[in-house]
Design a protein around this motif. Structure first.
Motif, PDB file in Angstrom:
ATOM      1  N   MET A   1      23.977   3.947  -2.712  1.00 31.77           N
ATOM      2  CA  MET A   1      22.599   3.903  -2.228  1.00 31.77           C
ATOM      3  C   MET A   1      21.989   2.507  -2.348  1.00 31.77           C
ATOM      4  O   MET A   1      20.937   2.248  -1.790  1.00 31.77           O
ATOM      5  N   ARG A   2      22.665   1.604  -3.060  1.00 29.94           N
ATOM      6  CA  ARG A   2      22.061   0.294  -3.287  1.00 29.94           C
ATOM      7  C   ARG A   2      21.823  -0.459  -1.985  1.00 29.94           C
ATOM      8  O   ARG A   2      20.811  -1.156  -1.832  1.00 29.94           O
ATOM      9  N   ASP A   3      22.729  -0.310  -1.035  1.00 29.32           N
ATOM     10  CA  ASP A   3      22.642  -1.113   0.181  1.00 29.32           C
ATOM     11  C   ASP A   3      21.627  -0.584   1.186  1.00 29.32           C
ATOM     12  O   ASP A   3      21.312  -1.276   2.161  1.00 29.32           O
ATOM     13  N   ILE A   4      21.142   0.632   0.986  1.00 29.38           N
ATOM     14  CA  ILE A   4      20.157   1.169   1.926  1.00 29.38           C
ATOM     15  C   ILE A   4      18.804   1.410   1.252  1.00 29.38           C
ATOM     16  O   ILE A   4      17.949   2.120   1.776  1.00 29.38           O
ATOM     17  N   ALA A   5      18.602   0.817   0.070  1.00 32.38           N
ATOM     18  CA  ALA A   5      17.332   0.974  -0.643  1.00 32.38           C
ATOM     19  C   ALA A   5      16.184   0.398   0.179  1.00 32.38           C
ATOM     20  O   ALA A   5      16.360  -0.559   0.942  1.00 32.38           O
ATOM     21  N   GLN A   6      14.996   0.975   0.011  1.00 37.05           N
ATOM     22  CA  GLN A   6      13.809   0.573   0.753  1.00 37.05           C
ATOM     23  C   GLN A   6      12.692   0.168  -0.214  1.00 37.05           C
ATOM     24  O   GLN A   6      12.591   0.697  -1.330  1.00 37.05           O
ATOM     25  N   LEU A   7      11.855  -0.741   0.241  1.00 33.20           N
ATOM     26  CA  LEU A   7      10.637  -1.123  -0.475  1.00 33.20           C
ATOM     27  C   LEU A   7       9.459  -0.754   0.411  1.00 33.20           C
ATOM     28  O   LEU A   7       9.395  -1.179   1.572  1.00 33.20           O
ATOM     29  N   LEU A   8       8.522   0.056  -0.117  1.00 31.41           N
ATOM     30  CA  LEU A   8       7.361   0.474   0.660  1.00 31.41           C
ATOM     31  C   LEU A   8       6.241  -0.542   0.500  1.00 31.41           C
ATOM     32  O   LEU A   8       5.860  -0.886  -0.625  1.00 31.41           O
ATOM     33  N   LEU A   9       5.709  -1.014   1.625  1.00 33.43           N
ATOM     34  CA  LEU A   9       4.608  -1.968   1.635  1.00 33.43           C
ATOM     35  C   LEU A   9       3.330  -1.248   2.047  1.00 33.43           C
ATOM     36  O   LEU A   9       3.272  -0.633   3.122  1.00 33.43           O
ATOM     37  N   LEU A  10       2.311  -1.314   1.205  1.00 33.50           N
ATOM     38  CA  LEU A  10       1.013  -0.715   1.509  1.00 33.50           C
ATOM     39  C   LEU A  10      -0.021  -1.839   1.579  1.00 33.50           C
ATOM     40  O   LEU A  10      -0.448  -2.371   0.559  1.00 33.50           O
ATOM     41  N   ASP A  11      -0.387  -2.209   2.803  1.00 36.85           N
ATOM     42  CA  ASP A  11      -1.331  -3.308   2.983  1.00 36.85           C
ATOM     43  C   ASP A  11      -2.770  -2.812   2.887  1.00 36.85           C
ATOM     44  O   ASP A  11      -3.033  -1.640   2.566  1.00 36.85           O
ATOM     45  N   ARG A  12      -3.692  -3.700   3.173  1.00 30.12           N
ATOM     46  CA  ARG A  12      -5.122  -3.382   3.042  1.00 30.12           C
ATOM     47  C   ARG A  12      -5.512  -2.140   3.835  1.00 30.12           C
ATOM     48  O   ARG A  12      -6.218  -1.261   3.335  1.00 30.12           O
ATOM     49  N   ASP A  13      -5.053  -2.031   5.074  1.00 31.81           N
ATOM     50  CA  ASP A  13      -5.451  -0.906   5.916  1.00 31.81           C
ATOM     51  C   ASP A  13      -4.841   0.404   5.438  1.00 31.81           C
ATOM     52  O   ASP A  13      -5.485   1.457   5.493  1.00 31.81           O
ATOM     53  N   ALA A  14      -3.599   0.354   4.960  1.00 34.10           N
ATOM     54  CA  ALA A  14      -2.969   1.564   4.430  1.00 34.10           C
ATOM     55  C   ALA A  14      -3.694   2.041   3.178  1.00 34.10           C
ATOM     56  O   ALA A  14      -3.929   3.247   2.997  1.00 34.10           O
ATOM     57  N   ILE A  15      -4.069   1.102   2.309  1.00 33.35           N
ATOM     58  CA  ILE A  15      -4.805   1.460   1.095  1.00 33.35           C
ATOM     59  C   ILE A  15      -6.151   2.082   1.465  1.00 33.35           C
ATOM     60  O   ILE A  15      -6.575   3.091   0.889  1.00 33.35           O
ATOM     61  N   ALA A  16      -6.841   1.492   2.453  1.00 38.01           N
ATOM     62  CA  ALA A  16      -8.148   2.016   2.866  1.00 38.01           C
ATOM     63  C   ALA A  16      -8.040   3.455   3.359  1.00 38.01           C
ATOM     64  O   ALA A  16      -8.956   4.268   3.154  1.00 38.01           O
ATOM     65  N   ALA A  17      -6.932   3.789   4.012  1.00 43.02           N
ATOM     66  CA  ALA A  17      -6.751   5.139   4.538  1.00 43.02           C
ATOM     67  C   ALA A  17      -6.485   6.154   3.434  1.00 43.02           C
ATOM     68  O   ALA A  17      -6.723   7.358   3.621  1.00 43.02           O
ATOM     69  N   LEU A  18      -6.013   5.691   2.292  1.00 45.24           N
ATOM     70  CA  LEU A  18      -5.610   6.592   1.205  1.00 45.24           C
ATOM     71  C   LEU A  18      -6.615   6.664   0.066  1.00 45.24           C
ATOM     72  O   LEU A  18      -6.705   7.673  -0.633  1.00 45.24           O
ATOM     73  N   LEU A  19      -7.368   5.592  -0.143  1.00 48.00           N
ATOM     74  CA  LEU A  19      -8.191   5.465  -1.344  1.00 48.00           C
ATOM     75  C   LEU A  19      -9.541   6.150  -1.164  1.00 48.00           C
ATOM     76  O   LEU A  19     -10.177   6.039  -0.125  1.00 48.00           O
ATOM     77  N   SER A  20      -9.974   6.841  -2.195  1.00 48.42           N
ATOM     78  CA  SER A  20     -11.307   7.448  -2.221  1.00 48.42           C
ATOM     79  C   SER A  20     -11.899   7.273  -3.609  1.00 48.42           C
ATOM     80  O   SER A  20     -11.179   7.018  -4.588  1.00 48.42           O
ATOM     81  N   THR A  21     -13.215   7.414  -3.691  1.00 52.38           N
ATOM     82  CA  THR A  21     -13.892   7.329  -4.981  1.00 52.38           C
ATOM     83  C   THR A  21     -13.360   8.379  -5.946  1.00 52.38           C
ATOM     84  O   THR A  21     -13.138   8.104  -7.125  1.00 52.38           O
ATOM     85  N   GLU A  22     -13.142   9.587  -5.434  1.00 54.62           N
ATOM     86  CA  GLU A  22     -12.664  10.683  -6.278  1.00 54.62           C
ATOM     87  C   GLU A  22     -11.260  10.404  -6.807  1.00 54.62           C
ATOM     88  O   GLU A  22     -10.954  10.668  -7.982  1.00 54.62           O
ATOM     89  N   LEU A  23     -10.384   9.869  -5.939  1.00 48.45           N
ATOM     90  CA  LEU A  23      -9.028   9.555  -6.368  1.00 48.45           C
ATOM     91  C   LEU A  23      -9.040   8.479  -7.451  1.00 48.45           C
ATOM     92  O   LEU A  23      -8.326   8.584  -8.456  1.00 48.45           O
ATOM     93  N   ALA A  24      -9.858   7.439  -7.253  1.00 49.79           N
ATOM     94  CA  ALA A  24      -9.944   6.360  -8.237  1.00 49.79           C
ATOM     95  C   ALA A  24     -10.451   6.875  -9.576  1.00 49.79           C
ATOM     96  O   ALA A  24      -9.922   6.520 -10.641  1.00 49.79           O
ATOM     97  N   LEU A  25     -11.465   7.738  -9.546  1.00 52.78           N
ATOM     98  CA  LEU A  25     -12.023   8.264 -10.793  1.00 52.78           C
ATOM     99  C   LEU A  25     -10.999   9.131 -11.526  1.00 52.78           C
ATOM    100  O   LEU A  25     -10.843   9.032 -12.745  1.00 52.78           O
ATOM    101  N   THR A  26     -10.271   9.950 -10.783  1.00 48.57           N
ATOM    102  CA  THR A  26      -9.239  10.781 -11.391  1.00 48.57           C
ATOM    103  C   THR A  26      -8.153   9.923 -12.025  1.00 48.57           C
ATOM    104  O   THR A  26      -7.709  10.179 -13.154  1.00 48.57           O
ATOM    105  N   ALA A  27      -7.712   8.897 -11.293  1.00 51.22           N
ATOM    106  CA  ALA A  27      -6.649   8.036 -11.801  1.00 51.22           C
ATOM    107  C   ALA A  27      -7.092   7.266 -13.037  1.00 51.22           C
ATOM    108  O   ALA A  27      -6.330   7.129 -14.007  1.00 51.22           O
ATOM    109  N   VAL A  28      -8.310   6.757 -13.029  1.00 52.89           N
ATOM    110  CA  VAL A  28      -8.796   5.963 -14.160  1.00 52.89           C
ATOM    111  C   VAL A  28      -9.023   6.845 -15.388  1.00 52.89           C
ATOM    112  O   VAL A  28      -8.707   6.448 -16.522  1.00 52.89           O
ATOM    113  N   ARG A  29      -9.534   8.046 -15.181  1.00 54.35           N
ATOM    114  CA  ARG A  29      -9.659   8.985 -16.301  1.00 54.35           C
ATOM    115  C   ARG A  29      -8.276   9.287 -16.890  1.00 54.35           C
ATOM    116  O   ARG A  29      -8.094   9.324 -18.110  1.00 54.35           O
ATOM    117  N   ASP A  30      -7.305   9.472 -16.015  1.00 50.32           N
ATOM    118  CA  ASP A  30      -5.923   9.703 -16.421  1.00 50.32           C
ATOM    119  C   ASP A  30      -5.397   8.512 -17.225  1.00 50.32           C
ATOM    120  O   ASP A  30      -4.762   8.668 -18.270  1.00 50.32           O
TER     121      ASP A  30
END
Length: 334
Positions: A1-30
């Motif tokens: 599997m070493r030769d077909i490994a992938q690295l996921l890139l999450l740029d500004r727009d991808a982060i904006a589509a995923l991030l919410s106030t509720e998610l951030a609060l849950t993660a930080v409390r965690d």
């Protein structure tokens, strides 16, 4: 599997589509819970001044969750002349079993959201619930985010004043705060009411406030100790590097001080100027540690930012991106 490994890139727009106030609060409390229970580690911080800015690395791990990574971030004030953001940050997550990079994330929005979430938890746990008057020092992204966080934590807040670096009103910042206030829960009656104002005199504003937020580059004390009234809560954001400060001499000694991490605050935060002052950690308060607030207590939340906040929020975002098939995968053989 070493030769077909992938690295996921999450740029500004991808982060904006995923991030919410509720998610951030849950993660930080965690993250604070993991830190308190010593299930998550924070490694020594790198924080160095450069000719044109400040560069730092915050890293850590949570062995039980196979979470390992770092955030490389800093502050480059010269970016303003190009119309760019002075704060720059990048988060990297690794597979702890192999050291292979798994996900690279734009860290600017992550930093803003997790810092605001920490401020929200601090205000909720440490400030008086009946607080109605807030003053914020600074007119940048984090000042805006912390005001929004305080409004979520303290719905009785009715007015916001701001102190600017140049002592002048900032129309753009007022417009941004007006939008925040209009979207704040529990404040529909403020529509059309003048509840945002510029404060030309720092001490007068502090003396007439229940909550103070300091979100500046940390160039020195922003007000005098005598201006702080009994019962005030202070969210101190700007001191995150050796030599920075926003609070005056003697204030911590007369306050109930809570830090995100005691050792880190003593090295980089406001507590570097008062290392012998007693201090709790927010994770202890959050998880039921003994903390009672008298009405006239002055409380200070000394925020230097934990690597665990970045990594846990990064982990949540990575999981959501995989589930929703967002981001760009690139070949990363190892």
């Amino acid at each position: 599997m070493r030769d077909i490994a992938q690295l996921l890139l999450l740029d500004r727009d991808a982060i904006a589509a995923l991030l919410s106030t509720e998610l951030a609060l849950t993660a930080v409390r965690d993250a604070f819970t993991l830190h308190c229970q010593r299930e998550g580690r924070v490694f020594p911080v790198v924080r160095e001044k450069l000719a044109d800015g400040v560069f730092g690395i915050k890293s850590g791990d949570v062995a039980a969750r196979d979470l390992l990574g770092f955030k490389a971030a800093g502050f480059w004030p010269g970016n303003r002349q190009y119309g760019g953001e002075p704060h720059q940050a990048t988060v990297m997550l690794f597979d702890p079993a192999t050291g292979r990079p798994v996900c690279l994330l734009d860290g600017n929005a992550i930093t803003t959201a997790r810092t605001a979430a920490a401020g929200e938890l601090g205000a909720q746990l440490l400030a008086r619930a009946e607080s109605t008057r807030l003053t914020v020092f600074g007119t940048g992204v984090q000042a805006r985010a912390q005001v929004a966080a305080a409004l979520r934590a303290l719905p009785a807040l009715m007015s916001v004043r701001y102190v600017s670096r140049d002592g002048k009103p900032h129309a753009r910042f007022e417009a941004a705060l007006a939008e925040v206030l209009c979207n704040a829960p529990g404040l529909p009656e403020l529509s059309g009411v003048r509840c945002i104002s510029h404060a030309p005199d720092a001490d007068s504003a502090v003396a007439d406030s229940d909550v103070i937020i300091t979100a500046t580059p940390g160039g020195g004390a922003l007000f005098t100790m005598e201006a702080v009234q009994p019962g005030t809560h202070i969210t101190a954001v700007g001191a995150d590097t050796r030599g920075k400060r926003e609070l005056p001499d003697g204030l911590l000694a007369r306050s109930r001080v809570v830090a995100d991490d005691r050792a880190q605050a003593q090295a980089l935060g406001e507590m570097q100027w008062a290392e012998d002052v007693a201090c709790l950690e927010l994770g202890d308060v959050l998880t039921g540690g003994a903390f009672t607030r008298a009405a006239d207590d002055v409380t200070v939340f000394d925020m230097t930012g934990l690597a665990l906040q970045d990594l846990v929020l990064g982990e949540y975002l990575y999981g959501a991106a995989v589930a929703q098939e967002l981001g760009n995968s690139v070949a990363w053989p190892w």
